[in-house]
Every structure is written in C-alpha cells, then in structure tokens.
Design a protein around this motif. Structure first.
Motif, PDB file in Angstrom:
ATOM      1  N   ALA A 111      26.009  47.662  48.126  1.00 26.26           N
ATOM      2  CA  ALA A 111      24.705  48.523  47.663  1.00 26.26           C
ATOM      3  C   ALA A 111      23.776  48.802  48.691  1.00 26.26           C
ATOM      4  O   ALA A 111      23.475  47.677  49.596  1.00 26.26           O
ATOM      5  CB  ALA A 111      24.389  47.711  46.671  1.00 26.26           C
ATOM      6  N   LEU A 112      22.829  49.879  48.669  1.00 25.39           N
ATOM      7  CA  LEU A 112      21.915  50.080  49.642  1.00 25.39           C
ATOM      8  C   LEU A 112      20.912  48.976  49.630  1.00 25.39           C
ATOM      9  O   LEU A 112      20.455  48.631  50.943  1.00 25.39           O
ATOM     10  CB  LEU A 112      21.188  51.394  48.958  1.00 25.39           C
ATOM     11  N   GLY A 113      20.474  48.650  48.506  1.00 22.21           N
ATOM     12  CA  GLY A 113      19.330  47.445  48.756  1.00 22.21           C
ATOM     13  C   GLY A 113      19.868  46.212  49.458  1.00 22.21           C
ATOM     14  O   GLY A 113      19.195  45.640  50.247  1.00 22.21           O
ATOM     15  N   LYS A 114      21.061  45.914  49.411  1.00 25.67           N
ATOM     16  CA  LYS A 114      21.568  44.719  50.172  1.00 25.67           C
ATOM     17  C   LYS A 114      21.741  45.078  51.608  1.00 25.67           C
ATOM     18  O   LYS A 114      21.220  44.140  52.606  1.00 25.67           O
ATOM     19  CB  LYS A 114      22.964  44.227  49.666  1.00 25.67           C
ATOM     20  N   ALA A 217      36.757  41.787  37.782  1.00 23.94           N
ATOM     21  CA  ALA A 217      36.733  43.431  37.583  1.00 23.94           C
ATOM     22  C   ALA A 217      38.346  43.652  37.405  1.00 23.94           C
ATOM     23  O   ALA A 217      39.102  43.089  38.284  1.00 23.94           O
ATOM     24  CB  ALA A 217      36.136  44.237  38.625  1.00 23.94           C
ATOM     25  N   SER A 218      38.974  44.418  36.453  1.00 25.52           N
ATOM     26  CA  SER A 218      40.258  44.532  36.460  1.00 25.52           C
ATOM     27  C   SER A 218      40.977  45.283  37.548  1.00 25.52           C
ATOM     28  O   SER A 218      42.142  44.853  37.762  1.00 25.52           O
ATOM     29  CB  SER A 218      40.688  45.459  35.132  1.00 25.52           C
ATOM     30  N   GLY A 219      40.163  46.043  38.525  1.00 24.13           N
ATOM     31  CA  GLY A 219      40.619  46.494  39.529  1.00 24.13           C
ATOM     32  C   GLY A 219      40.791  45.545  40.757  1.00 24.13           C
ATOM     33  O   GLY A 219      41.082  45.913  41.987  1.00 24.13           O
ATOM     34  N   ALA A 220      40.039  44.201  40.576  1.00 28.39           N
ATOM     35  CA  ALA A 220      40.278  43.313  41.381  1.00 28.39           C
ATOM     36  C   ALA A 220      40.201  41.950  40.807  1.00 28.39           C
ATOM     37  O   ALA A 220      39.551  41.094  41.205  1.00 28.39           O
ATOM     38  CB  ALA A 220      38.856  43.517  42.207  1.00 28.39           C
ATOM     39  N   ALA A 221      41.479  41.663  40.361  1.00 28.59           N
ATOM     40  CA  ALA A 221      41.674  40.760  39.419  1.00 28.59           C
ATOM     41  C   ALA A 221      42.737  39.765  39.981  1.00 28.59           C
ATOM     42  O   ALA A 221      43.778  39.407  38.975  1.00 28.59           O
ATOM     43  CB  ALA A 221      41.812  40.937  37.764  1.00 28.59           C
ATOM     44  N   VAL A 228      47.708  38.228  44.975  1.00 25.56           N
ATOM     45  CA  VAL A 228      46.596  39.016  46.081  1.00 25.56           C
ATOM     46  C   VAL A 228      46.755  40.592  45.635  1.00 25.56           C
ATOM     47  O   VAL A 228      47.862  41.211  45.735  1.00 25.56           O
ATOM     48  CB  VAL A 228      46.958  38.831  47.414  1.00 25.56           C
ATOM     49  N   VAL A 229      45.477  41.056  45.662  1.00 28.80           N
ATOM     50  CA  VAL A 229      45.375  42.606  45.380  1.00 28.80           C
ATOM     51  C   VAL A 229      45.095  43.047  46.807  1.00 28.80           C
ATOM     52  O   VAL A 229      43.986  42.904  47.351  1.00 28.80           O
ATOM     53  CB  VAL A 229      44.090  42.868  44.298  1.00 28.80           C
ATOM     54  N   GLU A 230      45.950  43.836  47.263  1.00 29.89           N
ATOM     55  CA  GLU A 230      45.588  44.416  48.650  1.00 29.89           C
ATOM     56  C   GLU A 230      44.499  45.484  48.703  1.00 29.89           C
ATOM     57  O   GLU A 230      43.816  45.643  49.774  1.00 29.89           O
ATOM     58  CB  GLU A 230      46.958  45.106  49.254  1.00 29.89           C
ATOM     59  N   GLU A 231      44.478  46.294  47.845  1.00 28.51           N
ATOM     60  CA  GLU A 231      43.255  47.097  47.611  1.00 28.51           C
ATOM     61  C   GLU A 231      42.522  47.238  46.682  1.00 28.51           C
ATOM     62  O   GLU A 231      42.693  47.959  45.844  1.00 28.51           O
ATOM     63  CB  GLU A 231      44.074  48.582  48.009  1.00 28.51           C
ATOM     64  N   PRO A 232      41.670  46.250  46.615  1.00 26.70           N
ATOM     65  CA  PRO A 232      40.699  45.815  45.246  1.00 26.70           C
ATOM     66  C   PRO A 232      39.838  47.137  45.091  1.00 26.70           C
ATOM     67  O   PRO A 232      39.285  47.693  46.134  1.00 26.70           O
ATOM     68  CB  PRO A 232      40.104  44.641  45.553  1.00 26.70           C
ATOM     69  N   SER A 233      39.638  47.533  43.785  1.00 27.27           N
ATOM     70  CA  SER A 233      38.741  48.379  43.532  1.00 27.27           C
ATOM     71  C   SER A 233      37.893  48.373  42.259  1.00 27.27           C
ATOM     72  O   SER A 233      38.534  48.031  41.218  1.00 27.27           O
ATOM     73  CB  SER A 233      39.661  49.985  43.583  1.00 27.27           C
ATOM     74  N   THR A 234      36.794  48.577  42.410  1.00 25.24           N
ATOM     75  CA  THR A 234      35.747  48.326  41.240  1.00 25.24           C
ATOM     76  C   THR A 234      34.512  49.190  41.530  1.00 25.24           C
ATOM     77  O   THR A 234      33.943  49.101  42.787  1.00 25.24           O
ATOM     78  CB  THR A 234      35.700  46.883  40.683  1.00 25.24           C
ATOM     79  N   ILE A 235      33.998  49.689  40.579  1.00 25.58           N
ATOM     80  CA  ILE A 235      32.370  50.022  40.694  1.00 25.58           C
ATOM     81  C   ILE A 235      31.658  48.834  40.874  1.00 25.58           C
ATOM     82  O   ILE A 235      30.479  49.064  41.632  1.00 25.58           O
ATOM     83  CB  ILE A 235      31.765  50.657  39.286  1.00 25.58           C
ATOM     84  N   ALA A 236      31.936  47.600  40.831  1.00 29.93           N
ATOM     85  CA  ALA A 236      31.054  46.330  40.817  1.00 29.93           C
ATOM     86  C   ALA A 236      31.511  46.053  42.270  1.00 29.93           C
ATOM     87  O   ALA A 236      32.152  45.067  42.278  1.00 29.93           O
ATOM     88  CB  ALA A 236      31.216  45.422  40.074  1.00 29.93           C
ATOM     89  N   THR A 237      30.683  46.509  43.287  1.00 30.67           N
ATOM     90  CA  THR A 237      31.169  46.193  44.691  1.00 30.67           C
ATOM     91  C   THR A 237      30.880  44.818  45.125  1.00 30.67           C
ATOM     92  O   THR A 237      31.794  44.176  45.807  1.00 30.67           O
ATOM     93  CB  THR A 237      30.243  46.952  45.544  1.00 30.67           C
ATOM     94  N   ALA A 238      29.924  44.164  44.343  1.00 24.65           N
ATOM     95  CA  ALA A 238      29.571  42.639  44.744  1.00 24.65           C
ATOM     96  C   ALA A 238      31.201  41.897  44.542  1.00 24.65           C
ATOM     97  O   ALA A 238      31.238  40.779  45.142  1.00 24.65           O
ATOM     98  CB  ALA A 238      28.553  41.976  43.667  1.00 24.65           C
ATOM     99  N   ARG A 267      34.650  49.978  32.659  1.00 24.31           N
ATOM    100  CA  ARG A 267      33.686  50.616  31.650  1.00 24.31           C
ATOM    101  C   ARG A 267      32.956  49.584  30.756  1.00 24.31           C
ATOM    102  O   ARG A 267      31.960  49.723  30.358  1.00 24.31           O
ATOM    103  CB  ARG A 267      34.783  51.230  30.659  1.00 24.31           C
ATOM    104  N   GLU A 268      33.752  48.329  30.664  1.00 22.72           N
ATOM    105  CA  GLU A 268      32.940  47.354  29.876  1.00 22.72           C
ATOM    106  C   GLU A 268      31.908  46.682  30.514  1.00 22.72           C
ATOM    107  O   GLU A 268      31.076  46.401  30.291  1.00 22.72           O
ATOM    108  CB  GLU A 268      34.091  45.999  29.709  1.00 22.72           C
ATOM    109  N   ILE A 269      31.943  46.613  32.033  1.00 18.90           N
ATOM    110  CA  ILE A 269      31.097  46.322  32.818  1.00 18.90           C
ATOM    111  C   ILE A 269      29.651  46.969  32.763  1.00 18.90           C
ATOM    112  O   ILE A 269      28.530  46.734  32.661  1.00 18.90           O
ATOM    113  CB  ILE A 269      31.580  46.093  34.444  1.00 18.90           C
ATOM    114  N   LEU A 270      30.102  48.552  32.901  1.00 18.62           N
ATOM    115  CA  LEU A 270      29.002  49.438  32.653  1.00 18.62           C
ATOM    116  C   LEU A 270      28.241  49.325  31.270  1.00 18.62           C
ATOM    117  O   LEU A 270      26.891  49.370  31.201  1.00 18.62           O
ATOM    118  CB  LEU A 270      29.771  50.780  33.075  1.00 18.62           C
ATOM    119  N   SER A 271      29.062  49.007  30.536  1.00 20.57           N
ATOM    120  CA  SER A 271      28.406  49.031  28.980  1.00 20.57           C
ATOM    121  C   SER A 271      27.569  47.896  28.977  1.00 20.57           C
ATOM    122  O   SER A 271      26.599  47.936  28.218  1.00 20.57           O
ATOM    123  CB  SER A 271      29.583  49.023  28.046  1.00 20.57           C
ATOM    124  N   ALA A 272      28.162  46.543  29.408  1.00 22.60           N
ATOM    125  CA  ALA A 272      27.035  45.458  29.492  1.00 22.60           C
ATOM    126  C   ALA A 272      25.850  45.785  30.301  1.00 22.60           C
ATOM    127  O   ALA A 272      24.868  45.245  29.802  1.00 22.60           O
ATOM    128  CB  ALA A 272      27.954  44.480  29.905  1.00 22.60           C
TER     129      ALA A 272
END
Ligand code: F0G
Length: 349
Positions: A111-114, A217-221, A228-238, A267-272
């Motif tokens: 993220a830009l701020g970081k 995150a479900s794309g990085a779980a 091991v997830v070789e190519e993790p993916s989620t909007i929650a970059t942290a 979607r659940e992350i964004l809604s929370a």
C-alpha cells in the motif's frame, strides 16, 4: 508517564539493564467496545486498535524489542522482508536508533502509505519481482551472509514484544476473553498473542485462556488448506503470504486453545472494512478487517456462543492505504462557494 512497552513490561521481557531501549512509546493501545458488532453476533465484542501505534500498526510492538536487542548486540544495520507494515516500522525504529535499515518488498503489492513511511524514514528499499515469501527467503540469506540483523517475526524478540498486546487486554478486561480473532499472514502475531495469554495465566493474572481464531484471505490461505500457496492473491496485501514462517506455532495456538484458522473471502473482508468504517467509526486497513470478517462469518455459522467476550485485533490503520479507501468510496462533488448550493448538495434544503 507511559514510556513504551519495554518499560511497562520490563520484568516479563527478555531485556536487561544493558539493553538500550529504542522506543517510540508504542503499545498501550485502546480496547474499544464495538456495540454494532455485539448486536450482530450476540457476543460482547471489543476491538484492539493497533493502528493507534506510532507507525500505525502492531509491528511497532515487535520492532521496539527487535531493534533494541539488535543494537544491544552491536548491529549497525537491520533488514526485513515486508508486505508493508514491517518495513514502515523497521524504518522508523532504525531511524530512532541511528542504524541503517534495508527493506525488501514485493513489487507493486504494498500500500502507498507504507511505501511512503519506509522511504521518508530513510530505509534502503528494494522492490523485488516476486512475492513476500521470496522477499523473506532473500532477506534471511542476506542476514546469514552479511553483517545485517533480520527483524522479521522469525526473530523471537519480535514475538515477545507483540505478546504484550495480550497483557494489555487482560488488564483492561480483568481476565482473558473467551475468543480472540486475528488476521493471519506470516502467523507471527497469533503465535505472539497465544504466548502472552499463556504467560498471563501462568503468572496468575488471568483465570482462563481464550480460543484463538485466526483468519487468512481465501486466496492466501496455506494454513487452512495445509499447502503452500505458490501465488497468493488477495486485495488484503498485508496478508498476501503463501508460506508463513510461523506456520507450526500458529497450528499450536489453534489446537492448544481449541480454536480455528479459517479463510475469509475478499468480499467478506471488504464488507467488514466498510462496516468498521461506516458503523463502528474505526478506519482500518483491509488486512485488519479479516479478523472482523472472520468473527461475522463464525457468528453466522453459529460458532460464537451468546454472551461470550470476543476481542478482534485490528492490526493496522486505514490511512496506510489511501488509494484503496478512495477508490471504494463515492467521489466528492465540487461546488461554488455558495450557501444555498452547499445546502442543496448536502440535502439540507
Ligand atoms: N495485519 C496487518 C495489517 C499486517 O501488516 C500483517 C502482517 C498481518 C495482519 C498479519 O500478521 O504476519 O503476524 O500473521 N504484515 C507483515 C508485514 C507480513 O510485512 O508487514 P502476521
């Protein structure tokens, strides 16, 4: 006067009189009741607001310890891999200590701020064409081959610093909660909280241990799927991490506490994230919202006993990621300097 978590918990941390205390007065963060979440879940829900730390994330708790110990051991330089927050924190504490800070981040995925924080504090920052797991492997190798101290959470001092959040929660509530929800990335924080809760119970400060609920995150779980997830993916970059360094420790925290590690969708992350900002009044970054997304998911599944005390750690401040925040909110209207126009636009007239 509060003087940072090393002074607050000196007798419960691996420090001595010889340890130079590098602090920005991290810790002592608010435990905020969240009535909206209590109403939705039937539990008594609190947020541990770690965005209130000096660099805006829980990483400062670990960094005060890791940098103090590195300086005690004579280090002139520290290094970390990061999805953003660790680098912001390491850069600030290194600046405070007067040592060099090197940072490896996945290109285009922080993220830009970081990024701004690491740069403004003077870190030497390299964007690596690879993911966080590649960056961590590279940072570990560099710390083995060159005179630079690794401050990722594989550094045990980091976990000791981070365990103090559990101490603060037990002090605030008078006992441990029934359930503790956390986002899980590299899995250091869930391991640190579990260590803190266990130490508190052994010391007689609490009468019970919470069940530890971790959420990836479900794309990085990887911990949820066991692979091991070789190519993790989620909007929650942290928490975009495919091979967590503290995997085994996190499994221990889950199993020994009778807890769980589960996946939440983007979607659940964004809604929370939206719910927290708009109805609870707490602006967190996406990765942090995973703990609350997980709580809501588990409550919907009937897994949260009515009346239980639940703490969700919200790990980082929403301002870390202004690009995301702006892109998800409605665009503001521009008007002339005129009372009537303003009143009409605001729905007052
Ligand atoms: N939440 C935020 C905001 C984070 O930045 C991180 C991790 C986590 C949760 C997960 O914590 O790794 O201890 O399981 N960020 C690291 C970083 C990886 O580089 O800033 P964890």
């Amino acid at each position: 006067m509060y003087r940072g978590l090393i002074e607050a918990y000196r007798d419960r941390l691996p420090v001595t009189d010889k340890t130079p205390v590098i602090t920005l007065h991290e810790g002592n963060t608010p435990l905020v009741p969240a009535p909206v979440l209590s109403a939705r879940t039937g539990a008594d829900v609190y947020l541990k607001v770690e965005g209130a730390n000096p660099t805006g994330s829980f990483k400062d708790r670990g960094m005060t310890m890791a940098v103090s110990k590195a300086v005690e051991e004579g280090a002139k330089a520290i290094i970390c891999a990061s999805t953003g927050n660790t680098s912001a924190s390491a850069a600030a504490y290194a600046a405070r200590a007067g040592v060099t800070c090197a940072v490896l981040v996945p290109q285009g995925k922080i993220a830009l701020g970081k990024l701004a924080q690491a740069l403004v504090h003077g870190a030497k920052l390299l964007q690596v064409s690879g993911n966080f797991d590649d960056c961590l492997a590279l940072a570990s190798k560099l710390s083995q081959d060159f005179p630079v101290s690794l401050v990722n959470s594989v550094n045990i001092f980091r976990l000791h610093g981070q365990k103090t959040a559990s101490f603060e929660i037990v002090e605030a509530l008078g006992d441990a909660p029934d359930i503790h929800c956390l986002p899980v990335g590299n899995a250091g924080n869930i391991s640190a909280y579990w260590m803190g809760y266990q130490e508190d119970k052994e010391a007689g400060n609490s009468t019970r241990l919470p069940r530890m609920f971790g959420f990836q995150a479900s794309g990085a779980a990887p911990i949820v799927t066991g692979k091991v997830v070789e190519e993790p993916s989620t909007i929650a970059t942290a928490i975009r991490i495919g091979n967590p360094a503290s995997w085994t420790k996190a499994l221990d925290a889950r199993d020994a506490s009778g807890g769980l590690i589960s996946a939440v969708t983007d979607r659940e992350i964004l809604s929370a994230y939206r719910l927290l900002a708009r109805e609870v009044g707490v602006f967190v970054e996406l990765g942090s919202a995973a703990s609350v997304a997980g709580l809501l998911q588990q409550a919907a599944d009937g897994k949260i006993p009515a009346g239980s005390t639940v703490v969700c750690t919200v790990t980082g401040h929403g301002l870390k990621d202004p690009e995301w925040a702006i892109s998800t909110a409605p665009s503001p209207t521009t008007i002339q300097n005129d009372v009537l126009i303003a009143a009409r636009e605001l729905g007052l007239a």
